[in-house]
Design an enzyme around this catalytic site. Structure first.
Site, PDB file in Angstrom:
ATOM      1  N   GLU A  82     -26.156  75.693  30.290  1.00  0.00           N
ATOM      2  CA  GLU A  82     -26.648  74.336  30.010  1.00  0.00           C
ATOM      3  C   GLU A  82     -25.921  73.364  30.960  1.00  0.00           C
ATOM      4  O   GLU A  82     -24.712  73.500  31.177  1.00  0.00           O
ATOM      5  CB  GLU A  82     -26.287  74.022  28.549  1.00  0.00           C
ATOM      6  CG  GLU A  82     -26.591  72.626  28.069  1.00  0.00           C
ATOM      7  CD  GLU A  82     -26.044  72.400  26.640  1.00  0.00           C
ATOM      8  OE1 GLU A  82     -25.135  73.144  26.178  1.00  0.00           O
ATOM      9  OE2 GLU A  82     -26.545  71.475  25.976  1.00  0.00           O
ATOM     10  N   LYS A 132     -34.178  69.866  25.211  1.00  0.00           N
ATOM     11  CA  LYS A 132     -33.427  70.310  24.025  1.00  0.00           C
ATOM     12  C   LYS A 132     -33.806  69.490  22.790  1.00  0.00           C
ATOM     13  O   LYS A 132     -33.733  68.256  22.809  1.00  0.00           O
ATOM     14  CB  LYS A 132     -31.929  70.181  24.305  1.00  0.00           C
ATOM     15  CG  LYS A 132     -31.016  70.733  23.231  1.00  0.00           C
ATOM     16  CD  LYS A 132     -29.558  70.625  23.687  1.00  0.00           C
ATOM     17  CE  LYS A 132     -28.581  71.247  22.732  1.00  0.00           C
ATOM     18  NZ  LYS A 132     -27.184  71.111  23.226  1.00  0.00           N
ATOM     19  N   CYS A 159     -28.407  75.953  23.869  1.00  0.00           N
ATOM     20  CA  CYS A 159     -27.174  75.923  23.071  1.00  0.00           C
ATOM     21  C   CYS A 159     -27.402  75.670  21.581  1.00  0.00           C
ATOM     22  O   CYS A 159     -27.861  76.545  20.885  1.00  0.00           O
ATOM     23  CB  CYS A 159     -26.176  74.933  23.676  1.00  0.00           C
ATOM     24  SG  CYS A 159     -24.484  75.388  23.193  1.00  0.00           S
ATOM     25  N   VAL A 175     -19.521  75.060  22.007  1.00  0.00           N
ATOM     26  CA  VAL A 175     -18.409  74.310  21.443  1.00  0.00           C
ATOM     27  C   VAL A 175     -17.966  75.006  20.153  1.00  0.00           C
ATOM     28  O   VAL A 175     -16.798  75.299  19.959  1.00  0.00           O
ATOM     29  CB  VAL A 175     -18.815  72.845  21.168  1.00  0.00           C
ATOM     30  CG1 VAL A 175     -17.662  72.088  20.525  1.00  0.00           C
ATOM     31  CG2 VAL A 175     -19.264  72.156  22.459  1.00  0.00           C
TER      32      VAL A 175
HETATM   33  C1  ACM Z   1     -24.017  72.458  22.460  1.00  0.00           C
HETATM   34  O1  ACM Z   1     -25.146  72.393  21.994  1.00  0.00           O
HETATM   35  N1  ACM Z   1     -23.787  72.414  23.750  1.00  0.00           N
HETATM   36  C2  ACM Z   1     -22.863  72.599  21.570  1.00  0.00           C
END
Ligand code: ACM
Length: 200
Positions: free
Chosen positions: A38, A109, A147, A174
């Site tokens: 990402e 996203k 992510c 994270v």
């Molecule tokens: C994330 O979605 N990069 C924690």
């Protein structure tokens, strides 16, 4: 079919430096599908919207998408990679797909994580699956999520119900529980998943 993922430590806001670093790491890679993290060429922990704006790019006419299209052509591979996409006043946390024929599509996203909500607009088009082919003309259906989408089982489920064989998952992890959860997403949906994280 051969799949590769590339993980590296991007330097914050140093887009050209990061693109060159990735280009070097790609030397000699032979794969049909290559997944990058990402926001792979910018870094992830943006200190301000101004800093994010300084590296956000239009899609498909931005530097990073052009580079991904060139790599796809040169390596005869499909790429999925994350970048900050600028569209008017909005910035999306997006992943673009490129093939040897050029730019193929983008995913914005949907589930923004924590402070991402103060920087990015959420994707409003949901999850989609598209047909692809390997260099040997093997057909497969590819879905993309980014992510934190992993945290919501419906994301992978929605891609699987649309026929995805493979889910590419560019990430900047994270939370520590994603690496345990993604094999479950794969198992419960009968799909292959490829998570590419940054490190450093
Ligand atoms: C994330 O979605 N990069 C924690």
């Amino acid at each position: 079919m051969r799949i590769a993922y590339l993980q590296f430590a991007p330097a914050y806001l140093q887009v050209e430096h990061n693109l060159r670093a990735v280009e070097q790491l790609l030397t000699g890679v032979e794969a049909d599908l290559i997944v990058l993290p990402e926001l792979f060429a910018t870094g992830y922990f943006f200190r301000s919207r101004a800093e994010l704006l300084s590296v956000a790019e239009p899609v498909p006419d931005g530097r990073t998408t052009h580079r991904l299209a060139r790599w796809a052509r040169e390596l005869e591979a499909t790429f999925v990679a994350g970048l900050p996409e600028r569209d008017g006043d909005r910035i999306y946390n997006s992943a673009v797909t490129t093939t040897p024929s050029g730019y193929r599509g983008r995913y914005r996203k949907v589930h923004l994580y924590d402070k991402e909500k103060t920087l990015f607009a959420p994707g409003a088009h949901g999850f989609a699956v598209f047909p692809f082919e390997t260099a040997n003309e093997e057909a497969y259906q590819l879905g993309v999520m980014i992510c934190f989408d992993w945290y919501f089982p419906e994301a992978a489920r929605s891609l699987a119900l649309q026929g995805a064989d493979i889910i590419a998952h560019p990430s900047n992890l994270v939370r520590p529980d994603c690496p345990r959860s993604m094999p479950i997403r794969a198992l419960e949906n009968h799909v292959f998943t490829i998570t590419a994280n940054r490190y450093g």
